[in-house]
Design an enzyme around this catalytic site. Structure first.
Site, PDB file in Angstrom:
ATOM      1  CG  ASP A 280      -1.787   1.191   1.352  1.00  0.00           C
ATOM      2  OD1 ASP A 280      -2.423   1.560   0.344  1.00  0.00           O
ATOM      3  OD2 ASP A 280      -1.844   1.790   2.436  1.00  0.00           O
ATOM      4  NE  ARG A 281       0.627   7.509  -2.292  1.00  0.00           N
ATOM      5  CZ  ARG A 281       0.239   8.619  -2.873  1.00  0.00           C
ATOM      6  NH1 ARG A 281       0.524   8.850  -4.139  1.00  0.00           N
ATOM      7  NH2 ARG A 281      -0.467   9.512  -2.208  1.00  0.00           N
ATOM      8  CG  ASP A 282      -1.413   7.782   0.731  1.00  0.00           C
ATOM      9  OD1 ASP A 282      -0.318   8.038   0.203  1.00  0.00           O
ATOM     10  OD2 ASP A 282      -2.497   8.175   0.265  1.00  0.00           O
TER      11      ASP A 282
ATOM     12  CB  SER B 285      -2.881  13.520   5.404  1.00  0.00           C
ATOM     13  OG  SER B 285      -3.721  14.605   5.760  1.00  0.00           O
ATOM     14  CG  ASP B 286      -7.377  11.192   9.266  1.00  0.00           C
ATOM     15  OD1 ASP B 286      -7.151  10.081   8.744  1.00  0.00           O
ATOM     16  OD2 ASP B 286      -7.414  11.363  10.503  1.00  0.00           O
TER      17      ASP B 286
ATOM     18  CG  ASN C 105      -8.285   2.186  -2.128  1.00  0.00           C
ATOM     19  OD1 ASN C 105      -8.180   1.438  -3.090  1.00  0.00           O
ATOM     20  ND2 ASN C 105      -8.991   1.873  -1.055  1.00  0.00           N
TER      21      ASN C 105
ATOM     22  CB  CYS D  73      -8.725   2.467  -6.817  1.00  0.00           C
ATOM     23  SG  CYS D  73     -10.501   2.863  -6.849  1.00  0.00           S
TER      24      CYS D  73
ATOM     25  CB  CYS E 156      -9.934  -1.016  -8.841  1.00  0.00           C
ATOM     26  SG  CYS E 156     -10.568   0.598  -9.336  1.00  0.00           S
TER      27      CYS E 156
END
Length: 177
Positions: free
Chosen positions: A7-9, A16-17, A51, A89, A99
């Site tokens: 995953d990235r973030d 960050s929210d 995402n 996505c 996705c």
């Protein structure tokens, strides 16, 4: 092929929210770039599945997203590694795509790209939906405590989920195996 899906973030860069909306807001987590490069140098094929509903929400453009991913690839290359594939996505939660994690479309695209099954492939995430998407296609889920990981750890995780402090610890574990 030794494939890993990240995953990235919250795994590679700060989460960050309020969304990571600009290249300046895209800040690698300590040790994450070195971890990716070390895995790559050791023969791992590295894919990223992320995402990015901020595109659908109008928070940033596809061009900005591509700039973030180009920067990520450049940082890893500077350490002698590479990211072999990044899939994202761009849809919002109500767009009806296949996705957006926890759905499996991103993972299916990775499997098709490399023409391999994903059984036992490690997938690293900080949220339950990351782990659920990977587990649904047979991946071995790995939770990191960075990003939303500490909160996610308190939830009911897919069976067999391994937990590590961060991506650097995951890489060290995999490189020792």
């Amino acid at each position: 092929m030794k494939l890993i899906i990240l995953d990235r973030d919250g795994v590679i860069n700060r989460d960050s929210d309020d969304f990571v909306k600009t290249l300046d807001e895209w800040i690698p987590l300590p040790g994450s770039i070195d971890a990716i490069a070390a895995l790559s140098r050791a023969g791992w094929t590295v894919a990223v599945a992320t995402n990015q509903s901020g595109v659908a929400r109008g928070y940033f453009t596809r061009a900005t997203l591509e700039a973030m991913h180009q920067h990520l690839q450049e940082l890893v290359a500077e350490q002698g590694g590479r990211i072999d594939l990044i899939v994202h996505c761009p849809h919002g939660p109500n767009d009806g795509c296949d996705c957006r994690k926890p759905l499996t479309g991103l993972f299916e695209r990775i499997a098709a790209h490399f023409n391999i099954p994903l059984d036992g492939v490690p997938t690293v995430g900080d949220s339950l939906r990351d782990l659920q998407a990977g587990a649904a296609v047979g991946c071995r889920p790995i939770l990191v405590r960075t990003g939303k990981g500490t909160a996610t750890e308190k939830k009911s995780l897919p069976p067999g989920t391994l937990v590590f402090d961060d991506l650097a610890a995951v890489a060290a574990h995999l490189l020792e195996a």
